[in-house]
Enzyme design. Structure first.
Site, PDB file in Angstrom:
ATOM      1  N   TYR A 162      -1.646 -17.445 -13.204  1.00 43.30           N
ATOM      2  CA  TYR A 162      -0.337 -16.789 -13.287  1.00 43.30           C
ATOM      3  C   TYR A 162       0.253 -16.908 -14.687  1.00 43.30           C
ATOM      4  O   TYR A 162       0.710 -15.930 -15.271  1.00 43.30           O
ATOM      5  CB  TYR A 162       0.626 -17.398 -12.270  1.00 43.30           C
ATOM      6  CG  TYR A 162       2.056 -16.939 -12.436  1.00 43.30           C
ATOM      7  CD1 TYR A 162       2.454 -15.680 -11.975  1.00 43.30           C
ATOM      8  CD2 TYR A 162       3.008 -17.752 -13.054  1.00 43.30           C
ATOM      9  CE1 TYR A 162       3.770 -15.251 -12.135  1.00 43.30           C
ATOM     10  CE2 TYR A 162       4.314 -17.322 -13.214  1.00 43.30           C
ATOM     11  CZ  TYR A 162       4.696 -16.079 -12.757  1.00 43.30           C
ATOM     12  OH  TYR A 162       5.993 -15.648 -12.924  1.00 43.30           O
ATOM     13  N   GLN A 163       0.234 -18.108 -15.251  1.00 48.61           N
ATOM     14  CA  GLN A 163       0.864 -18.341 -16.557  1.00 48.61           C
ATOM     15  C   GLN A 163       0.227 -17.499 -17.659  1.00 48.61           C
ATOM     16  O   GLN A 163       0.927 -16.957 -18.524  1.00 48.61           O
ATOM     17  CB  GLN A 163       0.755 -19.836 -16.942  1.00 48.61           C
ATOM     18  CG  GLN A 163       1.075 -20.828 -15.858  1.00 48.61           C
ATOM     19  CD  GLN A 163       2.548 -20.868 -15.471  1.00 48.61           C
ATOM     20  OE1 GLN A 163       3.389 -20.275 -16.127  1.00 48.61           O
ATOM     21  NE2 GLN A 163       2.860 -21.579 -14.400  1.00 48.61           N
ATOM     22  N   GLY A 192      20.449 -16.541 -16.992  1.00 45.87           N
ATOM     23  CA  GLY A 192      19.829 -15.527 -17.826  1.00 45.87           C
ATOM     24  C   GLY A 192      20.685 -14.291 -18.014  1.00 45.87           C
ATOM     25  O   GLY A 192      20.723 -13.688 -19.088  1.00 45.87           O
ATOM     26  N   ASP A 252      10.070 -15.164 -15.794  1.00 44.58           N
ATOM     27  CA  ASP A 252       9.228 -15.966 -14.909  1.00 44.58           C
ATOM     28  C   ASP A 252      10.109 -16.465 -13.775  1.00 44.58           C
ATOM     29  O   ASP A 252      10.567 -17.603 -13.774  1.00 44.58           O
ATOM     30  CB  ASP A 252       8.607 -17.125 -15.691  1.00 44.58           C
ATOM     31  CG  ASP A 252       7.766 -18.037 -14.811  1.00 44.58           C
ATOM     32  OD1 ASP A 252       7.431 -17.624 -13.682  1.00 44.58           O
ATOM     33  OD2 ASP A 252       7.459 -19.160 -15.248  1.00 44.58           O
ATOM     34  N   GLN A 256      18.939 -25.364  -5.796  1.00 49.25           N
ATOM     35  CA  GLN A 256      17.831 -25.146  -4.875  1.00 49.25           C
ATOM     36  C   GLN A 256      17.210 -26.458  -4.422  1.00 49.25           C
ATOM     37  O   GLN A 256      17.446 -27.523  -5.012  1.00 49.25           O
ATOM     38  CB  GLN A 256      16.765 -24.265  -5.534  1.00 49.25           C
ATOM     39  CG  GLN A 256      16.270 -24.800  -6.872  1.00 49.25           C
ATOM     40  CD  GLN A 256      15.700 -23.723  -7.759  1.00 49.25           C
ATOM     41  OE1 GLN A 256      15.229 -22.681  -7.312  1.00 49.25           O
ATOM     42  NE2 GLN A 256      15.711 -23.953  -9.068  1.00 49.25           N
ATOM     43  N   TYR A 290      -0.536 -18.129  -3.894  1.00 45.66           N
ATOM     44  CA  TYR A 290       0.588 -17.223  -3.698  1.00 45.66           C
ATOM     45  C   TYR A 290       0.322 -16.373  -2.455  1.00 45.66           C
ATOM     46  O   TYR A 290      -0.843 -16.159  -2.082  1.00 45.66           O
ATOM     47  CB  TYR A 290       0.782 -16.325  -4.916  1.00 45.66           C
ATOM     48  CG  TYR A 290       1.417 -17.019  -6.108  1.00 45.66           C
ATOM     49  CD1 TYR A 290       1.918 -18.315  -6.013  1.00 45.66           C
ATOM     50  CD2 TYR A 290       1.512 -16.372  -7.324  1.00 45.66           C
ATOM     51  CE1 TYR A 290       2.502 -18.942  -7.097  1.00 45.66           C
ATOM     52  CE2 TYR A 290       2.098 -16.992  -8.430  1.00 45.66           C
ATOM     53  CZ  TYR A 290       2.583 -18.277  -8.309  1.00 45.66           C
ATOM     54  OH  TYR A 290       3.157 -18.897  -9.389  1.00 45.66           O
ATOM     55  N   SER A 321      11.371 -16.900  -9.584  1.00 45.60           N
ATOM     56  CA  SER A 321      10.902 -17.085  -8.213  1.00 45.60           C
ATOM     57  C   SER A 321      11.173 -15.785  -7.455  1.00 45.60           C
ATOM     58  O   SER A 321      11.542 -14.767  -8.049  1.00 45.60           O
ATOM     59  CB  SER A 321      11.606 -18.280  -7.567  1.00 45.60           C
ATOM     60  OG  SER A 321      13.013 -18.189  -7.735  1.00 45.60           O
TER      61      SER A 321
END
Length: 295
Positions: A67-68, A144, A161, A37, A229, A163
């Site tokens: 977010y975290q 993953g 987590d 990416q 976001y 994108s």
């Protein structure tokens, strides 16, 4: 870099046509194309350093905790005794930082496909990447989907987590991936995945929720406010193999001092409950009841 014009970065994407979000840029810190990416890190005028992958903002220093913290603490406080946790994605280290705050957790495994994200986060985003320094953490540079194939019945909690569902993260929103998560979780295991936005992705979420409901006996959806976001909100898809799980009520309630000791800036027990209060259109579209209030 084509999204940097006249001192501004503008996030434009086909997934949210007709709108864009812009930040004033003080300095471009780093830009490169990894194997997977495009990676951009810049210093903004008002939100600190910003990590951008394939033209989409992943986190900023100013609001990353909003977010975290939810994506880590909502599932962990919903599990009776989380000891072994897997994070898929999360190469900036922020979720690791939050998971490590739980004293019951003994092992934290991170599976990230793009080593460049990890290395650049360690170099330029120290408040997030501090998560990598915890001795509980073990990093696996691997897809993953492949990793889950080889780890059956091993994890108490799995956090994805990711994108957005384009590029390398697209497969993380499809049935085979959720089936693999179910197989990698222990009998009372819980998953939490980045759940897109109710305002922009409702059709995608309807499909994902239906798929998840066909695999897990308990499914829920929460959301939090993240200013940088799209639309300022983000969701979290939760599922449990334990039919008695009630996500809307944390199993352990934090005192104010405990929240301070954990250095929490967004999450606490009341926010946990409130995050499941969805608007009517969302509850109807997703077939989710919302909070189970006592009469």
């Amino acid at each position: 870099m084509d999204k940097l014009r006249d001192g501004w970065f503008s996030e434009e994407c086909d997934m949210w046509p007709g709108q864009k979000f812009s930040l004033a840029v003080k300095e471009v810190i780093h830009h490169e194309k990894s194997k997977y990416q495009d990676i951009l890190i810049f210093q903004s005028e008002t939100y600190g350093r910003v990590l951008v992958l394939d033209g989409i903002i992943q986190c900023t220093e100013r609001d990353e905790f909003s977010y975290q913290e939810p994506i880590a603490h909502i599932p962990l406080f919903s599990h009776p005794n989380p000891k072994k946790v897997l994070v898929v994605g999360g190469g900036d280290g922020g979720v690791l930082r939050e998971v490590a705050k739980h004293s019951t957790v003994e092992e934290i495994h991170l599976c990230e496909i793009d080593e460049c994200v990890i290395e650049l986060s360690k170099k330029y985003l120290p408040q997030l990447s501090v998560g990598f320094s915890n001795p509980k953490v073990k990093v696996h540079m691997q897809d993953g989907n492949v990793f889950l194939n080889n780890h059956k019945d091993q994890f108490d909690v799995i956090i994805t987590d990711s994108s957005d569902p384009i590029g390398p993260a697209k497969c993380l929103f499809e049935r085979p991936y959720y089936e693999k998560i179910e197989g990698a979780l222990k009998a009372d295991g819980i998953m939490c995945a980045q759940g897109q936005c109710l305002w922009l992705d409702l059709d995608v979420l309807q499909e994902v929720v239906l798929v998840t409901k066909s695999i897990f006996p308990v499914v829920a959806y929460a959301q939090s406010s993240v200013p940088t976001y799209p639309t300022g909100t983000i969701g979290y898809l939760l599922a449990s193999k334990n039919k008695d799980t009630v996500f809307e009520r944390p199993l352990r309630t934090l005192t104010e001092q405990e929240a301070e000791d954990m250095n929490l800036q967004y999450y606490d027990s009341s926010v946990h409950v409130a995050s499941f209060e969805l608007p009517r259109f969302a509850r109807k579209a997703l077939g989710i009841r919302g909070i189970r209030h006592k009469c």
